[in-house]
Design an enzyme around this catalytic site. Structure first.
Site, mmCIF file in Angstrom:
data_model
loop_
_atom_site.group_PDB
_atom_site.id
_atom_site.type_symbol
_atom_site.label_atom_id
_atom_site.label_comp_id
_atom_site.label_asym_id
_atom_site.label_seq_id
_atom_site.Cartn_x
_atom_site.Cartn_y
_atom_site.Cartn_z
ATOM 1 C CG HIS A 1 -10.092 -8.194 3.938
ATOM 2 N ND1 HIS A 1 -9.999 -7.882 5.342
ATOM 3 C CD2 HIS A 1 -9.291 -7.692 3.438
ATOM 4 C CE1 HIS A 1 -8.794 -7.413 5.181
ATOM 5 N NE2 HIS A 1 -8.249 -7.123 3.973
ATOM 6 N NE ARG B 1 -17.133 -33.547 13.604
ATOM 7 C CZ ARG B 1 -16.801 -33.475 14.832
ATOM 8 N NH1 ARG B 1 -16.664 -32.313 15.457
ATOM 9 N NH2 ARG B 1 -16.213 -34.528 15.727
ATOM 10 C CG ASN C 1 -3.222 -12.307 8.667
ATOM 11 O OD1 ASN C 1 -2.225 -12.381 8.074
ATOM 12 N ND2 ASN C 1 -3.377 -11.942 10.097
ATOM 13 C CG HIS D 1 -1.872 -1.313 1.351
ATOM 14 N ND1 HIS D 1 -3.155 -1.071 0.610
ATOM 15 C CD2 HIS D 1 -1.789 -2.401 1.893
ATOM 16 C CE1 HIS D 1 -3.523 -2.300 0.676
ATOM 17 N NE2 HIS D 1 -2.863 -3.036 1.512
ATOM 18 C CG HIS E 1 -3.986 -10.470 3.820
ATOM 19 N ND1 HIS E 1 -5.232 -10.639 4.114
ATOM 20 C CD2 HIS E 1 -3.936 -9.147 3.619
ATOM 21 C CE1 HIS E 1 -5.814 -9.952 4.226
ATOM 22 N NE2 HIS E 1 -5.286 -8.771 3.904
ATOM 23 C CG HIS F 1 0.094 -9.766 9.702
ATOM 24 N ND1 HIS F 1 1.068 -8.720 9.568
ATOM 25 C CD2 HIS F 1 -1.011 -9.161 9.302
ATOM 26 C CE1 HIS F 1 0.509 -7.588 9.609
ATOM 27 N NE2 HIS F 1 -0.545 -7.642 9.199
ATOM 28 C CG LEU G 1 -2.077 -7.554 13.338
ATOM 29 C CD1 LEU G 1 -1.778 -8.853 13.023
ATOM 30 C CD2 LEU G 1 -0.720 -6.734 13.453
ATOM 31 C CG ASP H 1 -1.325 -5.898 3.524
ATOM 32 O OD1 ASP H 1 -1.669 -5.105 3.091
ATOM 33 O OD2 ASP H 1 -2.007 -6.476 4.791
#
Ligand SMILES: [Zn+2]
Length: 380
Positions: free
Chosen positions: A190, A222, A214, A58, A211, A246, A305, A269
């Site tokens: 995400h 299961r 994370n 970033h 990632h 992380h 984080l 990241d």
């Protein structure tokens, strides 16, 4: 030592003409050959690797892709080159449509080689089509479902190489097909996708995991969840932030065993304060981030984080230490695997005849001593 896909590391030399690797030879060049050269770079027995490719980064030095500022993007590119990155994808954060398009336009204007910095080879959209339950440091207010009009607006510039989305929503699954049809790599991130969701997503263009460990659903015996699916389904190549904050070193060993040397991509990241001393800095215009423990721990006020201050050279060292694997096995995870995933491996990502001379020299501590991009030394 030279690391190539075809052989174990060997002592040798490269002939570079203009931007490209013309030949790769063992041993030393003959005196006659040396005499015929315009320029000779003595690598002094150091390690020659393909330049690092960071597909998820970033910013740094106080700057961020979302600033949409050409000078700041250049400063980020220069810092990346100091850590051996020859190609990278400036990566957005989840934000409004206008802010995202603004960032896409700035990165588009910055595409290509940069004076003294690493090459911008496209843009990575991290969001905005995520699962708010797994927002992490992404702005939950800007998280939304994929929208066809908005996707068309994003695609306008033609420079997106990678997009991360949560595939458990039907709109985002359909969006996978749209992006994949444009040749864009689609990553599950995400997300709270179940194992079954990830199986389905693989049929809708998803081929990468943002990632690993994370911002995703946990592993269960299961219900393997997002983590179990990422590790078990061969279609997925997994990004890892190998900063030992992380995720635990043992989880890197698990990923290495499960995915092997061709399905792991080390990423940084890294975010705005990366490369600055410990302290409190703006993350976005809404949130602050506190950097502590010598730049290794970056957290929002919520305790979440928020990206890292990792560099690719450090990631490589950590990953070798955590997995016990050798550089012969691991080098692909910092270059070739990423190049393949984002569709630039015909030109770069490995030391092979005909490819661009995107190269780095590392000393015996894996410190970057030289970065060469398209035959030009940009950092030494
Ligand atoms: Zn990120």
């Amino acid at each position: 030592m030279i690391y190539t896909p075809a052989n174990l590391a060997f002592k040798g030399w490269l002939l570079i003409q203009d931007k490209n690797i013309l030949s790769i030879e063992r041993g030393a060049p003959s005196p006659e050959t040396e005499k015929a050269m315009d320029k000779i770079i003595d690598a002094g027995g150091k390690t020659l690797l393909p330049g690092f490719i960071d597909v998820h980064t970033h910013g740094g030095l106080g700057f961020c892709t979302m600033d949409a500022d050409l000078e700041r993007l250049k400063a980020i590119a220069r810092r990346n080159a100091e850590h051996g990155v020859t190609s990278f994808l400036p990566t957005t954060l989840t934000d409004t449509r206008a802010a995202t398009i603004h960032a896409i336009e700035a990165v588009t204007a910055r595409i290509g080689v940069c004076d003294g910095g690493s090459k911008t080879v496209g843009i990575h959209l991290e969001g905005p089509y995520f699962n708010p339950m797994k927002a992490g440091a992404q702005d939950p207010d800007s998280i939304r479902r994929a929208d066809k009009d908005e996707i068309r607006a994003f695609l306008n510039a033609g420079t997106i190489r990678l997009i991360a989305m949560a595939p458990e929503f039907p709109e985002n699954l359909a969006a996978g097909d749209i992006f994949a049809a444009e040749g864009i790599t689609v990553s599950a991130g995400h997300t709270n996708a179940s194992y079954a969701d990830l199986m389905t997503a693989a049929e809708h263009g998803y081929s990468q995991i943002t990632h690993l460990y994370n911002g995703m659903g946990a592993f269960g015996h299961r219900e393997p969840g997002t983590i179990g699916g990422a590790l078990a389904i061969p279609a997925y190549t997994c990004e890892i932030i190998c900063d030992n904050v992380h995720s635990h070193p043992a989880t890197h060993r698990i990923a290495w065993k499960a995915k092997g040397s061709e399905k792991i991509i080390l990423i940084t990241d890294c975010i705005r304060p990366s490369g600055l001393p410990d302290g409190k800095y703006p993350f976005t215009d809404k949130e602050m981030v506190t950097v502590s423990e010598h730049g290794t721990n970056l957290r929002l006020d919520s305790g979440n984080l928020a990206g890292s201050a990792l560099t690719m050279d450090r990631a490589l060292v950590n990953f070798m230490a955590n997995t016990g694997a050798t550089l012969d096995e691991v080098w692909r995870c910092t270059s070739l695997n990423a190049a393949r995933q984002i569709g630039i491996s015909a030109e770069t990502g490995s030391i092979e005849k005909g490819k661009l001379a995107d190269l780095i020299l590392l000393d015996d501590q894996y410190q970057v001593k030289m970065t060469m991009i398209e035959g030009e030394i940009v950092y030494q």
